[in-house]
Each structure stands twice: as C-alpha cells, then as structure tokens.
Write an enzyme that holds these catalytic residues in place. Sequence first.
Site, PDB file in Angstrom:
ATOM      1  N   ARG A  51       0.873  -1.183   0.000  1.00 17.26           N
ATOM      2  CA  ARG A  51       0.000   0.000   0.000  1.00 17.26           C
ATOM      3  C   ARG A  51       0.902   1.224   0.000  1.00 17.26           C
ATOM      4  O   ARG A  51       2.112   1.115   0.040  1.00 17.26           O
ATOM      5  CB  ARG A  51      -1.029  -0.031   1.137  1.00 17.26           C
ATOM      6  CG  ARG A  51      -0.714  -0.769   2.371  1.00 17.26           C
ATOM      7  CD  ARG A  51       0.404  -0.185   3.183  1.00 17.26           C
ATOM      8  NE  ARG A  51       0.162   1.222   3.433  1.00 17.26           N
ATOM      9  CZ  ARG A  51       1.082   2.131   3.648  1.00 17.26           C
ATOM     10  NH1 ARG A  51       2.379   1.813   3.642  1.00 17.26           N
ATOM     11  NH2 ARG A  51       0.785   3.392   3.880  1.00 17.26           N
ATOM     12  N   GLY A  52       0.257   2.398  -0.064  1.00 19.10           N
ATOM     13  CA  GLY A  52       1.062   3.616  -0.231  1.00 19.10           C
ATOM     14  C   GLY A  52       1.162   3.892  -1.725  1.00 19.10           C
ATOM     15  O   GLY A  52       1.469   2.976  -2.510  1.00 19.10           O
ATOM     16  N   ALA A  53       0.878   5.136  -2.110  1.00 19.21           N
ATOM     17  CA  ALA A  53       0.728   5.453  -3.534  1.00 19.21           C
ATOM     18  C   ALA A  53       1.897   4.981  -4.420  1.00 19.21           C
ATOM     19  O   ALA A  53       1.682   4.244  -5.402  1.00 19.21           O
ATOM     20  CB  ALA A  53       0.466   6.944  -3.684  1.00 19.21           C
ATOM     21  N   GLN A 199      -2.017   2.428  10.096  1.00 21.39           N
ATOM     22  CA  GLN A 199      -0.719   2.478   9.391  1.00 21.39           C
ATOM     23  C   GLN A 199       0.311   3.314  10.146  1.00 21.39           C
ATOM     24  O   GLN A 199       1.508   3.066  10.043  1.00 21.39           O
ATOM     25  CB  GLN A 199      -0.888   3.076   7.977  1.00 21.39           C
ATOM     26  CG  GLN A 199      -1.665   2.219   7.006  1.00 21.39           C
ATOM     27  CD  GLN A 199      -3.126   2.635   6.955  1.00 21.39           C
ATOM     28  OE1 GLN A 199      -3.710   3.016   7.961  1.00 21.39           O
ATOM     29  NE2 GLN A 199      -3.724   2.542   5.784  1.00 21.39           N
ATOM     30  N   ASP A 240      -1.956  10.795  -1.913  1.00 22.31           N
ATOM     31  CA  ASP A 240      -2.288   9.763  -2.899  1.00 22.31           C
ATOM     32  C   ASP A 240      -2.617  10.365  -4.252  1.00 22.31           C
ATOM     33  O   ASP A 240      -2.597   9.681  -5.279  1.00 22.31           O
ATOM     34  CB  ASP A 240      -3.466   8.928  -2.403  1.00 22.31           C
ATOM     35  CG  ASP A 240      -3.020   8.096  -1.225  1.00 22.31           C
ATOM     36  OD1 ASP A 240      -3.038   8.618  -0.102  1.00 22.31           O
ATOM     37  OD2 ASP A 240      -2.604   6.950  -1.445  1.00 22.31           O
ATOM     38  N   ASN A 250      -5.370  12.656   0.637  1.00 23.69           N
ATOM     39  CA  ASN A 250      -4.521  11.739   1.412  1.00 23.69           C
ATOM     40  C   ASN A 250      -5.394  10.972   2.410  1.00 23.69           C
ATOM     41  O   ASN A 250      -6.613  11.171   2.471  1.00 23.69           O
ATOM     42  CB  ASN A 250      -3.419  12.524   2.137  1.00 23.69           C
ATOM     43  CG  ASN A 250      -2.362  11.620   2.726  1.00 23.69           C
ATOM     44  OD1 ASN A 250      -1.890  10.677   2.072  1.00 23.69           O
ATOM     45  ND2 ASN A 250      -1.986  11.836   3.973  1.00 23.69           N
ATOM     46  N   LYS A 251      -4.783  10.105   3.158  1.00 29.85           N
ATOM     47  CA  LYS A 251      -5.492   9.262   4.132  1.00 29.85           C
ATOM     48  C   LYS A 251      -6.480  10.084   4.971  1.00 29.85           C
ATOM     49  O   LYS A 251      -6.141  11.178   5.429  1.00 29.85           O
ATOM     50  CB  LYS A 251      -4.451   8.579   5.026  1.00 29.85           C
ATOM     51  CG  LYS A 251      -4.998   7.656   6.082  1.00 29.85           C
ATOM     52  CD  LYS A 251      -5.890   6.556   5.530  1.00 29.85           C
ATOM     53  CE  LYS A 251      -5.218   5.726   4.469  1.00 29.85           C
ATOM     54  NZ  LYS A 251      -6.154   4.855   3.738  1.00 29.85           N
TER      55      LYS A 251
HETATM   56  O1  MRU Z   1      -4.462   3.271   2.305  1.00 29.62           O
HETATM   57  P1  MRU Z   1      -2.975   3.452   2.209  1.00 29.62           P
HETATM   58  O2  MRU Z   1      -2.228   2.855   3.351  1.00 29.62           O
HETATM   59  O3  MRU Z   1      -2.447   3.005   0.864  1.00 29.62           O
HETATM   60  O4  MRU Z   1      -2.795   5.026   2.294  1.00 29.62           O
HETATM   61  C1  MRU Z   1      -1.506   5.563   2.222  1.00 29.62           C
HETATM   62  C2  MRU Z   1      -1.474   7.029   2.349  1.00 29.62           C
HETATM   63  O5  MRU Z   1      -2.496   7.684   2.478  1.00 29.62           O
HETATM   64  C3  MRU Z   1      -0.142   7.688   2.201  1.00 29.62           C
HETATM   65  O6  MRU Z   1      -0.082   8.856   2.976  1.00 29.62           O
HETATM   66  C4  MRU Z   1       0.049   8.082   0.731  1.00 29.62           C
HETATM   67  O7  MRU Z   1      -0.132   6.958  -0.090  1.00 29.62           O
HETATM   68  C5  MRU Z   1       1.366   8.654   0.475  1.00 29.62           C
HETATM   69  S1  MRU Z   1       2.566   7.384   0.436  1.00 29.62           S
HETATM   70  C6  MRU Z   1       4.112   7.966   0.160  1.00 29.62           C
END
Ligand code: MRU
Length: 356
Positions: A51-53, A199, A240, A250-251
């Site tokens: 996970r994470g963009a 997370q 994201d 973002n999250k």
């Molecule tokens: O749902 P996730 O864990 O994929 O969400 C991740 C985030 O919101 C991060 O802040 C975002 O992807 C930036 S990652 C460098």
Amino acid sequence: MRIEGKEYRTIWFEKNIVKIIDQTKLPHKFIIKDLKTIEDAINAIKVMEVRGAPLIGATAAYGLVLSIIQNNDQSFLKRSAENLINSRPTAINLKWAVDRMMNKMSGVNSDKILDIAINEAKEICEEDIKFCENIGLNGLKIIEKIYNKKKNTVNILTHCNAGWLATINWGTATSPIYHAHKKGIPVHVWADETRPRNQGANLTSYELNEEGVNNTIIADNTGGILMQRGEVDMCIVGTDRTLANGDVCNKVGTYLKALAANDNNIPFYVALPSSTIDWNIKDHKDIPIEERNSEELSHMEGLDEKGDVKKIQIYPRKSKAMNLAFDVTPAKYVTGLITEKGVCEASEKGLKELFK
Ligand code: MRU
C-alpha cells in the site's frame, strides 16, 4: 532502509517472481511474500499487502511483468492493465504506472516485450528511490531552518504511513526526517495512529524504530491539543493524489490535521513525487474516494497474552459503520509541496514552475 539492521526495499524481482514485504502482517511478523501471477499482484494491492501510492504503482508495473510471463498475449495484457487500475481507486500512481508501462510496450514484438517490461518496472522503482531521496534533501532544508531557530528537538507530526514502506525506499513524508536524523539534527515524530488500519502505529512507528528515529504514537484526535500546547513544530504528510491546483487527497484525517495546524500557525507540508500529481482532474469532488469494508473499523487485530495474532470484534454487532479511506485538504491549508524538484506553493502556478 533497515529492518533488524538489514537493508531492504519494499519490492524486488527475482527469478521471475516479485518479492514484497507483506504489510498486513507488520509489525508483529516480518514476512516476505512471493507474487507469481497477475492475480497475486492485484490481490496484494486490494488487501493492502502492499500500500502507499508509489508502492502501489510499482506493484502494478511488476504485475504487468507477471501478466506477460503468465500469458504473452495482447488482449490478456490489456485486461490485466484494466484490472490493475481498478484494484484501488484513489492513488493516481496506479494508473500512472500502468499507463507508463503500456506506452513503453505498445507496438513491441512479443519476443522482446518481457525484457522491455522488466526494465521499465525496474526503472519506475529506481526513479522513485531517486525522487524520494531528493524529496528528503529538499525537506531537510525546512527542518534545518526550524532547528537553527529553535536549537532544540524538532517535533514533526505525520499521518498514516508515507514512509519507506509506502514507497520503494526513503518514503516521502519520512525522507526529510531520515535525512535530518542522519545529519544529527534531533527530531521527534508524533505518529498519528491512523484508524482504522493503523498504518501510523503499525508501519510508521515500526519503520522509525528500526532506523532509530525517536517517535511517539498518538491517537488520531490528539494532534490538535499538542499543536495548541506548542508541541508540534511542523506537519509533514504524504498524498495519494495532488491536483494541479494544489489540493491534496490523502489518508482520511489529514484534512482535520491541516485545519488544526492552520488554526495554530503550524507549517503543514505535503511531500510527493511528481508521479502523484493528477494534472487532469480540476475539482476535488471528482477524485474517486475509496470506501473500504466496514469490517476494518469493527474488527481489530493484535497480539493476545500468548503472543499469537488474534482478530476481535470491537463494535456492537448490530451497529453500522462507514469506512471512507481518504479526504481532501484544500490547497489553502498547505504551506508547501515538497517534491523531487524542490519545494513549491500548493497552487497551479507553484507546480507549473517546477514541472513545466
Ligand atoms: O491506504 P494506504 O495505506 O495506501 O494510504 C496511504 C497514504 O495515504 C499515504 O499517505 C500516501 O499513499 C502517500 S505514500 C508515500
């Protein structure tokens, strides 16, 4: 970055198999998982083993490599690309990586296509590492400035995990922090727990611990009072999808932190590689916001007294729950965007000056 002293990346390719760190098992178990098929890659993205963009993008790129290994056929590849793009809707890096791979492979003979795909997927990873490193060097200057004025530990609040576990290495929001730590600047991180999947606790605090960076996990609602008490010098979060006008998706919960930071005159920075910019969507209401299974809220996983991982239900059985995974922070609350090319204003003008 390091786990138990050993250097890792979050994804790598070995003997036609994609290797990932299964993030659903962290922090209690460190498991390297094999992805052997396109279905494995799509599932890893959907259930958030990765996970994470930026990491989702890299996994999608390698997913297409697996698709070719499985069945070197154009219509199979096209279907794989569509299924990957639909596996998680919000992070733009997913579509960005799939489009980049498909463009690179368009018109290539079937006997050459695998090598081209492997090279491009590797290139996407190498580029992300370089970009994240540069984000770190650019963000370091901001931390240094605060430290030179304060002459004491710089307290940085972050939300979710925009750490190296969300990228290939370094992270986005954490990269300036790792660079400051390596330079000997005393930093302390407030890691928002980030319900429902935690997370911040399970990944950000874990990876900071492994690198020896001082950090404290806080409940998601604690940031506000810490800001009022002067215990937060700056916020750095990831994103994201960043719109060309500087709005940041973002999250979920990021927006509330930005509001609190604004009310307390605390700088609120967003760190991102250019692969996270969506140049097309004009209005944040058009961003597809992922709604995930409400079970992520109503159930929790942790260690029992014997040290075994257990899942328990924490909500009343008859209660409904709703699980929106992302929110949007309007550009006016963002002090600056920390990118691989420098720090800019969160606006079309700012972004266009850096990315002509
Ligand atoms: O749902 P996730 O864990 O994929 O969400 C991740 C985030 O919101 C991060 O802040 C975002 O992807 C930036 S990652 C460098």
